[in-house]
Design an enzyme around this catalytic site. Structure first.
Site, PDB file in Angstrom:
ATOM      1  N   LYS A  32       0.852  -1.188   0.000  1.00 19.38           N
ATOM      2  CA  LYS A  32       0.000   0.000   0.000  1.00 19.38           C
ATOM      3  C   LYS A  32       0.892   1.244   0.000  1.00 19.38           C
ATOM      4  CE  LYS A  32      -2.033   1.762   3.751  1.00 19.38           C
ATOM      5  NZ  LYS A  32      -1.770   3.203   3.663  1.00 19.38           N
ATOM      6  N   ASP A  58      -3.354   4.505  -1.660  1.00 21.12           N
ATOM      7  CA  ASP A  58      -4.200   4.976  -0.554  1.00 21.12           C
ATOM      8  C   ASP A  58      -4.049   6.495  -0.407  1.00 21.12           C
ATOM      9  OD1 ASP A  58      -5.529   5.272   1.917  1.00 21.12           O
ATOM     10  OD2 ASP A  58      -3.818   4.527   3.071  1.00 21.12           O
ATOM     11  N   LYS A  60      -6.943   8.538  -0.484  1.00 18.17           N
ATOM     12  CA  LYS A  60      -8.184   9.015   0.159  1.00 18.17           C
ATOM     13  C   LYS A  60      -8.693  10.306  -0.471  1.00 18.17           C
ATOM     14  CE  LYS A  60      -6.803   7.138   4.683  1.00 18.17           C
ATOM     15  NZ  LYS A  60      -5.393   6.794   4.412  1.00 18.17           N
ATOM     16  N   ARG A 200       3.390  -0.071  10.642  1.00 17.24           N
ATOM     17  CA  ARG A 200       4.466   0.024  11.625  1.00 17.24           C
ATOM     18  C   ARG A 200       4.793  -1.271  12.363  1.00 17.24           C
ATOM     19  NH1 ARG A 200       1.805   5.467  13.817  1.00 17.24           N
ATOM     20  NH2 ARG A 200       0.036   4.222  13.106  1.00 17.24           N
TER      21      ARG A 200
HETATM   22  O1  C5P Z   1       1.321   1.674  10.821  1.00 15.68           O
HETATM   23  P1  C5P Z   1      -0.115   1.251  10.784  1.00 15.68           P
HETATM   24  O2  C5P Z   1      -0.278  -0.256  10.765  1.00 15.68           O
HETATM   25  O3  C5P Z   1      -0.971   1.921  11.816  1.00 15.68           O
HETATM   26  O4  C5P Z   1      -0.594   1.760   9.348  1.00 15.68           O
HETATM   27  C1  C5P Z   1      -1.918   1.748   8.920  1.00 15.68           C
HETATM   28  C2  C5P Z   1      -1.973   2.288   7.526  1.00 15.68           C
HETATM   29  O5  C5P Z   1      -3.304   2.275   7.064  1.00 15.68           O
HETATM   30  C3  C5P Z   1      -1.474   3.711   7.372  1.00 15.68           C
HETATM   31  O6  C5P Z   1      -0.804   3.794   6.126  1.00 15.68           O
HETATM   32  C4  C5P Z   1      -2.731   4.543   7.332  1.00 15.68           C
HETATM   33  O7  C5P Z   1      -2.575   5.697   6.535  1.00 15.68           O
HETATM   34  C5  C5P Z   1      -3.710   3.591   6.679  1.00 15.68           C
HETATM   35  N1  C5P Z   1      -5.118   3.781   6.997  1.00 15.68           N
HETATM   36  C6  C5P Z   1      -5.622   3.751   8.278  1.00 15.68           C
HETATM   37  N2  C5P Z   1      -6.947   3.945   8.512  1.00 15.68           N
HETATM   38  C7  C5P Z   1      -7.796   4.137   7.501  1.00 15.68           C
HETATM   39  C8  C5P Z   1      -7.322   4.154   6.182  1.00 15.68           C
HETATM   40  C9  C5P Z   1      -5.962   3.954   5.976  1.00 15.68           C
HETATM   41  O8  C5P Z   1      -4.852   3.543   9.223  1.00 15.68           O
HETATM   42  N3  C5P Z   1      -9.084   4.262   7.726  1.00 15.68           N
END
Ligand code: C5P
Length: 226
Positions: A32, A58, A60, A200
């Protein structure tokens, strides 16, 4: 299961992104690309990554209908397999986005419902997510981004084929960071989530491949007892 795991390439530059994708691409189906990396490296990197991987772009999109439709058309031209807009943009925006996406049959268009970093009471979150998911479906989108906590309700309301992509995945003693509506890979699979987005917990792990394998193992186990 590897085709249901998406790694969020939230890294600083193209070299880091290519290193991560090369190390993990035989274990993970999707990468992503979000705001940080796209703003830094743009379409050139997307084209490079998509030579070997499926890409979820992604970004948005959330703007007036004409602007979003034009952006969807440009993104479709990059050859990504999944793209998202924000459901809060409303029905006109969603319909125009879906029309633009229909020119790219290999690309799924999904809508962000409520960010997983928003801490709403569970029942409110579910109501808002399901409302936005139904609207997205009516407007011709293929699915939504939601938290694991709402995945079952979305499937119930919109049907099994309506895609659910779930970020906010954490397990064990991992730091929750800015995420609020979180769940582990086991719960994600048993709740019917189609895709799990993990950033992360994998990028920041001492050994990212071990973290990927841990997640995959939980997903496999959950699928076998489901
Ligand atoms: O690092 P982590 O696992 O929290 O990353 C989650 C990813 O998903 C990030 O790239 C964030 O921008 C994306 N995301 C999110 N919530 C959403 C849509 C996308 O955390 N509703």
């Amino acid at each position: 299961m590897k085709n249901r795991l998406m790694i969020a390439l939230d890294v600083e530059n193209a070299q880091l992104a290519l290193d991560v994708s090369q190390n993990l691409s035989s274990h993970v189906g999707w990468f992503k690309v979000g705001l940080r990396l796209f703003v830094a490296e743009g379409p050139v990197l997307i084209k490079k990554l998509s030579e070997q991987n499926k890409i979820f772009l992604d970004l948005k999109f959330h703007d007036i209908p004409n602007t979003v439709a034009q952006a969807v058309q440009s993104a479709g031209g990059l050859g990504v397999q999944m793209l998202n807009v924000h459901a809060a943009g409303g029905p006109d925006m969603l319909k125009r986005a879906a029309d633009a996406a229909s020119m790219f049959p290999d690309m799924k268009l999904i809508a962000v419902t409520v960010l997983t970093s928003e801490a709403l009471p569970e029942d409110l979150a579910e109501e808002l997510v399901v409302t936005r998911a139904l609207l997205s479906k009516e407007c011709g989108l293929d699915g939504v981004v939601c938290s694991v906590q709402e995945a079952k309700a979305v499937k119930h309301a919109c049907g099994h084929d309506f895609i659910t992509v779930t970020p906010g995945i954490r397990w064990g003693e991992q730091d929750v960071q800015d995420q609020k509506r979180i769940a582990d890979p086991t719960t994600a699979i048993t709740s019917g989530a189609d895709f799990l987005v993990v950033g992360r917990p994998i990028l920041g792990a001492k050994n990212p491949l071990d973290a990927v394998n841990e997640a995959l193992e939980m997903m496999h186990k959950a699928a076998s007892i489901k």
